[in-house]
Design an enzyme around this catalytic site. Structure first.
Site, PDB file in Angstrom:
ATOM      1  N   PHE A   1       0.838  -1.210   0.000  1.00  0.00           N
ATOM      2  CA  PHE A   1       0.000   0.000   0.000  1.00  0.00           C
ATOM      3  C   PHE A   1       0.872   1.259   0.000  1.00  0.00           C
ATOM      4  CE2 PHE A   1      -2.245   2.834   3.260  1.00  0.00           C
ATOM      5  CZ  PHE A   1      -2.924   3.568   2.298  1.00  0.00           C
ATOM      6  N   ILE A   2       1.735   1.390   0.998  1.00  0.00           N
ATOM      7  CA  ILE A   2       2.558   2.603   1.087  1.00  0.00           C
ATOM      8  C   ILE A   2       3.622   2.593  -0.014  1.00  0.00           C
ATOM      9  CG2 ILE A   2       4.112   3.962   2.569  1.00  0.00           C
ATOM     10  CD1 ILE A   2       2.646   2.722   5.015  1.00  0.00           C
TER      11      ILE A   2
ATOM     12  N   ASP B   1      11.970 -12.842  -1.205  1.00  0.00           N
ATOM     13  CA  ASP B   1      11.618 -12.664   0.199  1.00  0.00           C
ATOM     14  C   ASP B   1      12.702 -11.858   0.922  1.00  0.00           C
ATOM     15  OD1 ASP B   1       9.409 -14.286   2.041  1.00  0.00           O
ATOM     16  OD2 ASP B   1      11.121 -13.450   3.161  1.00  0.00           O
TER      17      ASP B   1
ATOM     18  N   SER C   1       6.420   2.808  13.317  1.00  0.00           N
ATOM     19  CA  SER C   1       5.003   2.976  13.611  1.00  0.00           C
ATOM     20  C   SER C   1       4.753   3.907  14.794  1.00  0.00           C
ATOM     21  CB  SER C   1       4.424   1.584  13.891  1.00  0.00           C
ATOM     22  OG  SER C   1       3.249   1.673  14.637  1.00  0.00           O
TER      23      SER C   1
ATOM     24  N   TYR D   1       4.670  -6.236  17.808  1.00  0.00           N
ATOM     25  CA  TYR D   1       4.902  -5.404  16.614  1.00  0.00           C
ATOM     26  C   TYR D   1       5.668  -4.129  16.991  1.00  0.00           C
ATOM     27  CZ  TYR D   1       3.336  -2.436  12.625  1.00  0.00           C
ATOM     28  OH  TYR D   1       3.253  -1.591  11.541  1.00  0.00           O
TER      29      TYR D   1
ATOM     30  N   LYS E   1       9.570  -3.023  16.200  1.00  0.00           N
ATOM     31  CA  LYS E   1       9.857  -1.749  15.518  1.00  0.00           C
ATOM     32  C   LYS E   1      10.925  -0.960  16.303  1.00  0.00           C
ATOM     33  CE  LYS E   1       6.838  -1.411  11.960  1.00  0.00           C
ATOM     34  NZ  LYS E   1       7.362  -1.614  10.590  1.00  0.00           N
TER      35      LYS E   1
ATOM     36  N   ASN F   1      -1.569   6.694  11.021  1.00  0.00           N
ATOM     37  CA  ASN F   1      -2.560   5.842  10.356  1.00  0.00           C
ATOM     38  C   ASN F   1      -2.713   6.283   8.908  1.00  0.00           C
ATOM     39  OD1 ASN F   1      -3.287   6.007  13.371  1.00  0.00           O
ATOM     40  ND2 ASN F   1      -4.409   4.226  12.659  1.00  0.00           N
TER      41      ASN F   1
ATOM     42  N   ILE G   1     -10.361   3.391   7.563  1.00  0.00           N
ATOM     43  CA  ILE G   1     -10.979   4.129   6.452  1.00  0.00           C
ATOM     44  C   ILE G   1     -11.172   3.198   5.256  1.00  0.00           C
ATOM     45  CG2 ILE G   1     -10.687   6.050   4.826  1.00  0.00           C
ATOM     46  CD1 ILE G   1      -9.493   7.672   7.134  1.00  0.00           C
TER      47      ILE G   1
ATOM     48  N   ARG H   1     -11.938  -2.971  22.048  1.00  0.00           N
ATOM     49  CA  ARG H   1     -10.836  -3.955  22.114  1.00  0.00           C
ATOM     50  C   ARG H   1      -9.787  -3.463  23.105  1.00  0.00           C
ATOM     51  NH1 ARG H   1      -9.504  -4.267  15.778  1.00  0.00           N
ATOM     52  NH2 ARG H   1      -9.057  -2.101  16.269  1.00  0.00           N
TER      53      ARG H   1
HETATM   54  N1  LIG Z   1      -0.525   0.633   6.928  1.00  0.00           N
HETATM   55  C1  LIG Z   1      -0.386   1.094   8.157  1.00  0.00           C
HETATM   56  O1  LIG Z   1      -1.376   1.357   8.856  1.00  0.00           O
HETATM   57  C2  LIG Z   1       1.002   1.344   8.727  1.00  0.00           C
HETATM   58  C3  LIG Z   1       1.132   2.191   9.842  1.00  0.00           C
HETATM   59  C4  LIG Z   1       2.404   2.419  10.377  1.00  0.00           C
HETATM   60  C5  LIG Z   1       3.514   1.794   9.818  1.00  0.00           C
HETATM   61  N2  LIG Z   1       3.358   0.970   8.740  1.00  0.00           N
HETATM   62  C6  LIG Z   1       4.553   0.304   8.202  1.00  0.00           C
HETATM   63  O2  LIG Z   1       4.755   0.694   6.867  1.00  0.00           O
HETATM   64  C7  LIG Z   1       5.337  -0.386   6.136  1.00  0.00           C
HETATM   65  C8  LIG Z   1       4.501  -0.654   4.888  1.00  0.00           C
HETATM   66  O3  LIG Z   1       3.178  -0.972   5.272  1.00  0.00           O
HETATM   67  P1  LIG Z   1       1.985  -1.163   4.230  1.00  0.00           P
HETATM   68  O4  LIG Z   1       0.757  -0.665   4.892  1.00  0.00           O
HETATM   69  O5  LIG Z   1       2.364  -0.618   2.900  1.00  0.00           O
HETATM   70  O6  LIG Z   1       1.894  -2.753   4.201  1.00  0.00           O
HETATM   71  P2  LIG Z   1       1.550  -3.735   2.994  1.00  0.00           P
HETATM   72  O7  LIG Z   1       1.252  -5.046   3.612  1.00  0.00           O
HETATM   73  O8  LIG Z   1       0.541  -3.125   2.081  1.00  0.00           O
HETATM   74  O9  LIG Z   1       2.915  -3.799   2.211  1.00  0.00           O
HETATM   75  C9  LIG Z   1       4.001  -4.548   2.622  1.00  0.00           C
HETATM   76  C10 LIG Z   1       4.649  -5.172   1.403  1.00  0.00           C
HETATM   77  O10 LIG Z   1       5.722  -5.971   1.876  1.00  0.00           O
HETATM   78  C11 LIG Z   1       5.696  -7.212   1.217  1.00  0.00           C
HETATM   79  N3  LIG Z   1       6.284  -8.211   2.093  1.00  0.00           N
HETATM   80  C12 LIG Z   1       5.804  -8.659   3.274  1.00  0.00           C
HETATM   81  N4  LIG Z   1       6.621  -9.577   3.790  1.00  0.00           N
HETATM   82  C13 LIG Z   1       7.640  -9.726   2.914  1.00  0.00           C
HETATM   83  C14 LIG Z   1       8.796 -10.545   2.879  1.00  0.00           C
HETATM   84  N5  LIG Z   1       9.072 -11.393   3.878  1.00  0.00           N
HETATM   85  N6  LIG Z   1       9.622 -10.444   1.826  1.00  0.00           N
HETATM   86  C15 LIG Z   1       9.347  -9.594   0.797  1.00  0.00           C
HETATM   87  N7  LIG Z   1       8.277  -8.794   0.772  1.00  0.00           N
HETATM   88  C16 LIG Z   1       7.429  -8.856   1.823  1.00  0.00           C
HETATM   89  C17 LIG Z   1       4.245  -7.495   0.926  1.00  0.00           C
HETATM   90  O11 LIG Z   1       4.121  -8.397  -0.171  1.00  0.00           O
HETATM   91  C18 LIG Z   1       3.704  -6.103   0.628  1.00  0.00           C
HETATM   92  O12 LIG Z   1       3.754  -5.814  -0.756  1.00  0.00           O
HETATM   93  C19 LIG Z   1       5.429  -1.569   7.110  1.00  0.00           C
HETATM   94  O13 LIG Z   1       6.705  -1.592   7.679  1.00  0.00           O
HETATM   95  C20 LIG Z   1       4.410  -1.214   8.170  1.00  0.00           C
HETATM   96  O14 LIG Z   1       4.744  -1.782   9.418  1.00  0.00           O
HETATM   97  C21 LIG Z   1       2.134   0.742   8.176  1.00  0.00           C
END
Ligand SMILES: NC(=O)c1ccc[n+]([C@@H]2O[C@H](COP(=O)([O-])OP(=O)(O)OC[C@H]3O[C@@H](n4cnc5c(N)ncnc54)[C@H](O)[C@@H]3O)[C@@H](O)[C@H]2O)c1
Length: 313
Positions: free
Chosen positions: A11-12, A50, A114, A139, A143, A168, A183, A267
């Site tokens: 996503f990000i 991976d 996070s 988690y 981090k 978020n 959202i 929760r």
């Molecule tokens: N989305 C949120 O609410 C949020 C909030 C705070 C921090 N973050 C952090 O931001 C980062 C990105 O989050 P996101 O929301 O885009 O998550 P996401 O799950 O959409 O994206 C993560 C990507 O990493 C890949 N991935 C997961 N495990 C893997 C592995 N072992 N090897 C290779 N690829 C792997 C997945 O295929 C995915 O494309 C993460 O570190 C997450 O902890 C997210």
């Protein structure tokens, strides 16, 4: 500059890829699966693999100037079910990644941490980077440990690192599995004709940042010489009920029915209020968030409806 986005199909990561490409940077993406909602982007080099595969990741970092690490193998709500897998999948894999980077001579990393979990239960409002780190989930603990390894690598071996403690994030391409944020989850449910569920009375307050504002911050971090931890939020709070009201306004404005949520028991791991102080990112990185919650919700709703349309026709 050539940048490796680890987790760049998420996503990000997908928005960070867009932002870097728009700025004329060369982008290589390393992920274990393709993007869920788009076909591969022209101009991006994709490597499927991976995070735990050190040989492949070492190869993928050849010729790269910086790495943006966007992988998490766990989410806050479920990480306590198997802390060992969390430690192995994220902490051990990232410590190995740092060793590979040292060997390959890649000396810059942006890491997505996070802001919602590293501080634990906030004692101040808003929460600044100087707030004690006392996470209440595996988690968050992992981090914090990764942040500390990055600091150690900086101190001992000169790694330039920017930790972005994201709040978020929301926006287009947010998943609908219910683990990535309310959202996206609410909008997908409404688009599918399902009722929205609220855990608790809807009074809990969070800091919602549009994912493109977060991608802008990643670029600002990349272009800066700073090292350290930065809160990455909007800097203002909105309650879950505020979000539902915003969604209701948007949905009704496009001819949809009023949004009437079902309230479920709260929760135990949901703290009442987390709003981030973003002064440090504004000052050091010259960045500020631009997209309001109302604008962001309206755009996300358009995107979700488009996705539903694409699948049914
Ligand atoms: N989305 C949120 O609410 C949020 C909030 C705070 C921090 N973050 C952090 O931001 C980062 C990105 O989050 P996101 O929301 O885009 O998550 P996401 O799950 O959409 O994206 C993560 C990507 O990493 C890949 N991935 C997961 N495990 C893997 C592995 N072992 N090897 C290779 N690829 C792997 C997945 O295929 C995915 O494309 C993460 O570190 C997450 O902890 C997210």
């Amino acid at each position: 500059m050539k940048v490796l986005l680890i987790g760049g199909c998420g996503f990000i990561g997908s928005h960070v890829a867009d932002r870097l490409l728009a700025d004329g940077l060369q982008v290589r993406v390393y992920d274990r699966r393709p993007e869920l909602f788009r076909t591969p982007l022209p101009g991006v080099e994709y490597v499927m693999g991976d995070l735990a595969d050190t040989a492949q990741i070492y190869e993928a970092m050849s010729g790269v100037d910086a790495i943006i690490h966007l992988v998490s193998t766990t989410v806050p709500s479920t990480s306590n079910l198997d802390p060992e897998a969390d430690i192995t999948g994220n902490l051990v894999a990232t410590v190995r990644l740092l060793e590979m980077m040292r060997a390959a001579g890649v000396r810059k990393m942006i890491y997505l941490s996070s802001g919602g979990t590293v501080y634990g239960i906030p004692r101040t409002d808003p929460v600044a980077e100087t707030h004690p780190l006392q996470p209440i989930s595996s988690y968050g603990i992992v981090k914090v440990a990764i942040e500390n390894y990055l600091h150690m690598e900086h101190h001992l071996h000169g790694l330039q690192h920017v930790v972005l403690r994201a709040s978020n994030p929301y926006g287009p391409r947010q998943g609908h599995t219910g683990i990535q944020g309310i959202i996206g989850t609410h909008l997908w449910r409404i688009a599918k004709g399902e009722q929205v569920e609220v855990w608790g009375d809807g009074s809990i307050v969070r800091d919602f940042i549009h994912v493109r504002d977060l991608a802008d911050l990643c670029l600002a971090a990349l272009n800066s010489d700073a090292s350290g931890c930065y809160n990455a939020g909007y800097g203002e709070g909105a309650s879950v009920n505020d979000v539902v009201r915003g969604i209701d306004r948007t949905v009704q404005a496009t001819g949809g029915a009023p949004v009437v949520p079902i309230y479920k028991p709260g929760r135990s791991f949901d703290v009442p209020r987390v709003v981030l102080d973003i002064t440090r990112a504004r000052t050091d990185l010259g960045w500020s968030p631009k997209i309001t919650l109302d604008e962001g919700i309206a755009e996300s709703w358009d995107w979700v409806r488009e996705q539903i349309g694409n699948h049914t026709h």
